[in-house]
Design an enzyme around this catalytic site. Structure first.
Site, PDB file in Angstrom:
ATOM      1  N   MET A 126      47.327  -0.522 -24.613  1.00  0.00           N
ATOM      2  CA  MET A 126      47.227  -1.570 -23.587  1.00  0.00           C
ATOM      3  C   MET A 126      46.057  -1.284 -22.652  1.00  0.00           C
ATOM      4  O   MET A 126      46.226  -0.754 -21.555  1.00  0.00           O
ATOM      5  CB  MET A 126      48.543  -1.665 -22.812  1.00  0.00           C
ATOM      6  CG  MET A 126      49.761  -1.888 -23.701  1.00  0.00           C
ATOM      7  SD  MET A 126      51.288  -2.170 -22.766  1.00  0.00           S
ATOM      8  CE  MET A 126      51.467  -0.621 -21.899  1.00  0.00           C
ATOM      9  N   ASP A 127      44.882  -1.652 -23.079  1.00  0.00           N
ATOM     10  CA  ASP A 127      43.659  -1.310 -22.350  1.00  0.00           C
ATOM     11  C   ASP A 127      43.116  -2.527 -21.600  1.00  0.00           C
ATOM     12  O   ASP A 127      43.062  -3.628 -22.155  1.00  0.00           O
ATOM     13  CB  ASP A 127      42.612  -0.805 -23.349  1.00  0.00           C
ATOM     14  CG  ASP A 127      41.441  -0.131 -22.664  1.00  0.00           C
ATOM     15  OD1 ASP A 127      41.546   0.166 -21.456  1.00  0.00           O
ATOM     16  OD2 ASP A 127      40.419   0.102 -23.336  1.00  0.00           O
ATOM     17  N   GLY A 128      42.728  -2.323 -20.340  1.00  0.00           N
ATOM     18  CA  GLY A 128      42.029  -3.380 -19.614  1.00  0.00           C
ATOM     19  C   GLY A 128      42.732  -3.929 -18.390  1.00  0.00           C
ATOM     20  O   GLY A 128      42.270  -4.917 -17.806  1.00  0.00           O
TER      21      GLY A 128
END
Length: 281
Positions: free
Chosen positions: A41-43
Protein backbone atom coordinates in the site's frame (compact mmCIF):
# COMPACT_ATOMS: atom_id res chain seq x y z
CA UNK A 1 -34.26 17.29 1.91
CA UNK A 2 -31.25 17.79 -0.32
CA UNK A 3 -29.18 15.69 2.09
CA UNK A 4 -31.69 12.87 1.83
CA UNK A 5 -31.64 13.15 -1.95
CA UNK A 6 -27.86 12.83 -2.02
CA UNK A 7 -28.01 9.91 0.38
CA UNK A 8 -30.60 8.10 -1.75
CA UNK A 9 -28.56 8.71 -4.90
CA UNK A 10 -25.45 7.37 -3.22
CA UNK A 11 -27.30 4.26 -2.06
CA UNK A 12 -28.72 3.72 -5.54
CA UNK A 13 -25.28 4.08 -7.14
CA UNK A 14 -23.82 1.63 -4.63
CA UNK A 15 -26.57 -0.92 -5.34
CA UNK A 16 -26.02 -0.56 -9.08
CA UNK A 17 -22.26 -0.98 -8.68
CA UNK A 18 -22.84 -4.08 -6.50
CA UNK A 19 -25.10 -5.56 -9.17
CA UNK A 20 -22.53 -4.82 -11.88
CA UNK A 21 -19.71 -6.33 -9.79
CA UNK A 22 -21.77 -9.48 -9.18
CA UNK A 23 -22.21 -9.84 -12.93
CA UNK A 24 -18.44 -9.48 -13.44
CA UNK A 25 -17.69 -11.92 -10.61
CA UNK A 26 -20.00 -14.55 -12.10
CA UNK A 27 -18.13 -14.19 -15.39
CA UNK A 28 -14.69 -14.34 -13.77
CA UNK A 29 -15.61 -17.41 -11.70
CA UNK A 30 -15.57 -19.49 -14.88
CA UNK A 31 -11.77 -19.26 -14.66
CA UNK A 32 -9.41 -19.80 -11.70
CA UNK A 33 -9.69 -17.33 -8.82
CA UNK A 34 -6.55 -16.49 -6.82
CA UNK A 35 -6.45 -17.83 -3.30
CA UNK A 36 -4.22 -15.09 -1.91
CA UNK A 37 -3.74 -11.48 -3.02
CA UNK A 38 -1.22 -9.24 -1.26
CA UNK A 39 -0.99 -5.45 -1.43
CA UNK A 40 1.96 -3.10 -1.00
CA UNK A 41 0.00 0.00 0.00
CA UNK A 42 2.29 2.72 -1.29
CA UNK A 43 1.46 6.40 -1.73
CA UNK A 44 -0.63 7.54 1.26
CA UNK A 45 1.61 10.52 2.04
CA UNK A 46 1.89 11.59 -1.60
CA UNK A 47 -1.90 11.31 -1.96
CA UNK A 48 -2.37 13.73 0.95
CA UNK A 49 0.28 16.11 -0.37
CA UNK A 50 -1.23 16.23 -3.87
CA UNK A 51 -4.64 17.09 -2.43
CA UNK A 52 -3.39 19.52 0.24
CA UNK A 53 -4.84 17.35 2.99
CA UNK A 54 -3.86 17.60 6.64
CA UNK A 55 -1.09 15.36 7.97
CA UNK A 56 -2.42 11.88 8.59
CA UNK A 57 -5.40 12.24 6.24
CA UNK A 58 -3.56 10.25 3.58
CA UNK A 59 -3.36 7.28 5.94
CA UNK A 60 -7.06 7.68 6.74
CA UNK A 61 -7.84 7.53 3.02
CA UNK A 62 -5.53 4.53 2.69
CA UNK A 63 -7.35 2.70 5.47
CA UNK A 64 -10.69 3.26 3.73
CA UNK A 65 -9.19 1.98 0.46
CA UNK A 66 -8.09 -1.20 2.24
CA UNK A 67 -11.60 -1.80 3.58
CA UNK A 68 -13.06 -1.49 0.10
CA UNK A 69 -10.38 -3.76 -1.36
CA UNK A 70 -11.07 -6.45 1.24
CA UNK A 71 -14.77 -6.21 0.42
CA UNK A 72 -14.04 -6.61 -3.31
CA UNK A 73 -11.84 -9.64 -2.59
CA UNK A 74 -14.68 -11.14 -0.57
CA UNK A 75 -17.03 -10.65 -3.51
CA UNK A 76 -14.55 -12.35 -5.84
CA UNK A 77 -14.12 -15.34 -3.53
CA UNK A 78 -10.49 -14.57 -2.61
CA UNK A 79 -9.87 -16.23 0.76
CA UNK A 80 -6.60 -14.57 1.82
CA UNK A 81 -5.72 -10.87 1.67
CA UNK A 82 -2.45 -9.46 2.96
CA UNK A 83 -1.62 -5.77 3.35
CA UNK A 84 1.86 -4.33 3.88
CA UNK A 85 0.93 -1.58 6.30
CA UNK A 86 4.10 -0.60 8.15
CA UNK A 87 7.70 -1.68 7.58
CA UNK A 88 10.29 -1.94 10.33
CA UNK A 89 12.21 0.61 8.27
CA UNK A 90 9.31 3.05 8.71
CA UNK A 91 10.35 3.46 12.35
CA UNK A 92 13.17 5.62 10.94
CA UNK A 93 10.62 8.30 10.03
CA UNK A 94 10.10 11.25 12.35
CA UNK A 95 8.83 10.26 15.83
CA UNK A 96 5.78 12.50 15.27
CA UNK A 97 4.75 10.64 12.10
CA UNK A 98 5.33 7.22 13.65
CA UNK A 99 3.21 8.23 16.65
CA UNK A 100 0.42 9.47 14.36
CA UNK A 101 0.34 6.13 12.57
CA UNK A 102 0.25 4.24 15.88
CA UNK A 103 -2.54 6.47 17.15
CA UNK A 104 -4.48 5.98 13.91
CA UNK A 105 -4.09 2.22 14.22
CA UNK A 106 -5.48 2.25 17.77
CA UNK A 107 -8.31 4.59 16.71
CA UNK A 108 -9.37 2.39 13.78
CA UNK A 109 -9.20 -0.77 15.87
CA UNK A 110 -11.39 0.81 18.53
CA UNK A 111 -13.91 1.71 15.80
CA UNK A 112 -13.94 -1.87 14.56
CA UNK A 113 -14.42 -3.21 18.07
CA UNK A 114 -17.36 -0.90 18.71
CA UNK A 115 -20.91 -2.13 18.14
CA UNK A 116 -21.59 0.75 15.77
CA UNK A 117 -18.97 -0.03 13.14
CA UNK A 118 -17.81 -3.64 13.46
CA UNK A 119 -17.55 -3.98 9.69
CA UNK A 120 -15.04 -6.80 9.49
CA UNK A 121 -17.03 -9.07 11.80
CA UNK A 122 -20.21 -8.38 9.84
CA UNK A 123 -18.41 -9.52 6.68
CA UNK A 124 -16.97 -12.59 8.41
CA UNK A 125 -13.36 -11.41 8.11
CA UNK A 126 -10.68 -12.65 10.47
CA UNK A 127 -7.83 -10.21 11.09
CA UNK A 128 -4.30 -11.31 11.89
CA UNK A 129 -1.26 -9.07 12.42
CA UNK A 130 2.09 -10.41 11.24
CA UNK A 131 5.46 -8.93 12.08
CA UNK A 132 7.70 -8.12 15.01
CA UNK A 133 4.85 -6.89 17.20
CA UNK A 134 7.21 -6.42 20.15
CA UNK A 135 8.34 -3.21 18.44
CA UNK A 136 4.89 -1.65 18.84
CA UNK A 137 3.91 0.69 21.64
CA UNK A 138 1.99 -1.00 24.45
CA UNK A 139 -1.40 0.63 23.59
CA UNK A 140 -1.01 -0.44 19.95
CA UNK A 141 0.04 -3.94 20.97
CA UNK A 142 -2.99 -4.29 23.27
CA UNK A 143 -5.38 -3.02 20.60
CA UNK A 144 -3.96 -5.42 18.00
CA UNK A 145 -4.41 -8.40 20.34
CA UNK A 146 -8.01 -7.40 21.08
CA UNK A 147 -8.90 -7.15 17.39
CA UNK A 148 -7.32 -10.52 16.58
CA UNK A 149 -9.21 -12.14 19.45
CA UNK A 150 -12.51 -10.45 18.47
CA UNK A 151 -12.33 -11.72 14.88
CA UNK A 152 -10.72 -15.11 15.56
CA UNK A 153 -13.90 -17.11 14.78
CA UNK A 154 -14.58 -15.41 11.43
CA UNK A 155 -13.83 -17.62 8.46
CA UNK A 156 -14.83 -16.05 5.13
CA UNK A 157 -11.58 -14.14 4.54
CA UNK A 158 -8.29 -13.92 6.42
CA UNK A 159 -6.92 -10.37 6.33
CA UNK A 160 -3.26 -10.39 7.36
CA UNK A 161 -1.83 -6.98 8.16
CA UNK A 162 1.96 -6.89 8.03
CA UNK A 163 2.88 -4.33 10.65
CA UNK A 164 6.41 -3.78 11.99
CA UNK A 165 7.38 -6.25 9.27
CA UNK A 166 10.21 -6.86 6.84
CA UNK A 167 10.85 -10.11 5.04
CA UNK A 168 14.49 -10.30 6.15
CA UNK A 169 13.41 -9.93 9.78
CA UNK A 170 10.80 -12.66 9.24
CA UNK A 171 13.40 -15.06 7.78
CA UNK A 172 15.95 -14.45 10.56
CA UNK A 173 13.21 -14.87 13.18
CA UNK A 174 12.02 -18.14 11.60
CA UNK A 175 15.56 -19.59 11.45
CA UNK A 176 16.25 -18.63 15.07
CA UNK A 177 12.97 -20.17 16.25
CA UNK A 178 13.58 -23.33 14.22
CA UNK A 179 17.10 -23.83 15.60
CA UNK A 180 15.95 -23.23 19.16
CA UNK A 181 13.14 -25.77 18.81
CA UNK A 182 15.40 -28.35 17.15
CA UNK A 183 18.02 -28.02 19.87
CA UNK A 184 15.38 -28.25 22.61
CA UNK A 185 13.87 -31.36 20.99
CA UNK A 186 17.31 -32.95 20.68
CA UNK A 187 18.16 -32.30 24.33
CA UNK A 188 14.93 -34.01 25.40
CA UNK A 189 15.76 -37.12 23.35
CA UNK A 190 19.45 -37.38 24.26
CA UNK A 191 20.81 -39.26 27.25
CA UNK A 192 22.18 -37.03 30.03
CA UNK A 193 25.87 -37.63 29.17
CA UNK A 194 25.58 -37.95 25.37
CA UNK A 195 26.35 -34.32 24.49
CA UNK A 196 29.21 -33.83 22.02
CA UNK A 197 29.11 -37.37 20.57
CA UNK A 198 28.68 -36.27 16.96
CA UNK A 199 24.92 -35.72 16.92
CA UNK A 200 23.75 -32.97 14.60
CA UNK A 201 20.53 -31.08 14.02
CA UNK A 202 18.75 -31.48 10.69
CA UNK A 203 16.75 -28.40 9.62
CA UNK A 204 14.27 -28.85 6.78
CA UNK A 205 12.54 -26.24 4.65
CA UNK A 206 9.18 -27.08 6.20
CA UNK A 207 10.60 -26.45 9.69
CA UNK A 208 11.58 -22.90 8.77
CA UNK A 209 8.30 -22.15 6.96
CA UNK A 210 6.35 -23.28 10.02
CA UNK A 211 7.95 -20.47 12.04
CA UNK A 212 7.41 -17.71 9.48
CA UNK A 213 5.20 -14.78 10.49
CA UNK A 214 3.21 -15.53 7.31
CA UNK A 215 2.69 -19.22 8.10
CA UNK A 216 -0.98 -18.34 8.61
CA UNK A 217 -1.55 -18.01 4.85
CA UNK A 218 -0.52 -19.81 1.66
CA UNK A 219 2.00 -18.16 -0.65
CA UNK A 220 0.46 -15.24 -2.58
CA UNK A 221 -0.78 -15.69 -6.14
CA UNK A 222 -0.63 -11.95 -6.82
CA UNK A 223 1.24 -9.05 -5.24
CA UNK A 224 -0.15 -5.64 -6.19
CA UNK A 225 1.90 -2.50 -5.67
CA UNK A 226 0.65 1.04 -6.17
CA UNK A 227 2.30 4.45 -6.79
CA UNK A 228 4.25 3.41 -9.88
CA UNK A 229 6.99 1.53 -8.06
CA UNK A 230 7.94 -2.00 -9.15
CA UNK A 231 9.89 -3.16 -6.09
CA UNK A 232 8.96 -5.68 -3.40
CA UNK A 233 10.56 -3.45 -0.73
CA UNK A 234 11.44 -6.34 1.58
CA UNK A 235 7.92 -7.77 1.46
CA UNK A 236 7.19 -11.53 1.23
CA UNK A 237 10.58 -12.27 -0.36
CA UNK A 238 10.44 -15.89 0.82
CA UNK A 239 6.86 -16.45 -0.34
CA UNK A 240 6.86 -14.66 -3.71
CA UNK A 241 8.97 -17.02 -5.86
CA UNK A 242 5.97 -18.04 -7.98
CA UNK A 243 3.52 -15.18 -8.00
CA UNK A 244 2.60 -12.33 -10.30
CA UNK A 245 3.83 -8.82 -9.37
CA UNK A 246 1.46 -6.20 -10.76
CA UNK A 247 2.23 -2.49 -10.42
CA UNK A 248 -0.17 0.42 -10.86
CA UNK A 249 0.71 4.10 -11.18
CA UNK A 250 -2.22 5.13 -8.95
CA UNK A 251 -1.44 5.99 -5.35
CA UNK A 252 -2.86 3.50 -2.85
CA UNK A 253 -5.93 5.54 -1.71
CA UNK A 254 -6.97 5.84 -5.40
CA UNK A 255 -6.99 2.08 -6.04
CA UNK A 256 -10.32 0.70 -7.26
CA UNK A 257 -12.22 -2.47 -8.10
CA UNK A 258 -11.02 -2.12 -11.70
CA UNK A 259 -7.39 -2.47 -10.64
CA UNK A 260 -8.19 -5.66 -8.76
CA UNK A 261 -10.20 -6.92 -11.73
CA UNK A 262 -7.26 -6.32 -14.09
CA UNK A 263 -4.93 -8.17 -11.70
CA UNK A 264 -7.25 -11.19 -11.54
CA UNK A 265 -7.62 -11.28 -15.33
CA UNK A 266 -3.83 -11.21 -15.69
CA UNK A 267 -3.56 -14.01 -13.11
CA UNK A 268 -6.05 -16.11 -15.08
CA UNK A 269 -4.12 -15.53 -18.31
CA UNK A 270 -0.86 -16.75 -16.70
CA UNK A 271 -2.42 -19.35 -14.38
CA UNK A 272 -1.25 -22.50 -16.13
CA UNK A 273 2.30 -21.16 -16.48
CA UNK A 274 2.57 -20.45 -12.74
CA UNK A 275 1.01 -23.82 -11.85
CA UNK A 276 3.56 -25.56 -14.04
CA UNK A 277 6.40 -23.67 -12.32
CA UNK A 278 5.08 -24.64 -8.87
CA UNK A 279 5.04 -28.33 -9.79
CA UNK A 280 8.67 -28.14 -10.90
CA UNK A 281 9.81 -27.04 -7.44
Amino acid sequence: MEKDGISKSARLLWKLSCFFRKFIVSTLSVGPIPTHVAFIMDGNRRYAKQRNLKEGEGHNAGYLALKFMVYYCLELGIKHVTAYAFSIDNFKRSPEEVQRIMDLMVEKIEEELSEVDNTYSKMGIRIHFSGNLELLSQPTKDAVKKLMAATAKNSKVLLTICFAYTSTNEIVHAIEQTCQQKLADQMELEEPNSAGKGNHVVVKLADIEKHMYMAVAPDPDIIIRTSGESRLSNFLLWQSANCSLICFSQLWPAISFWHLLWAVLKFQRNYFYFEKKKKQI
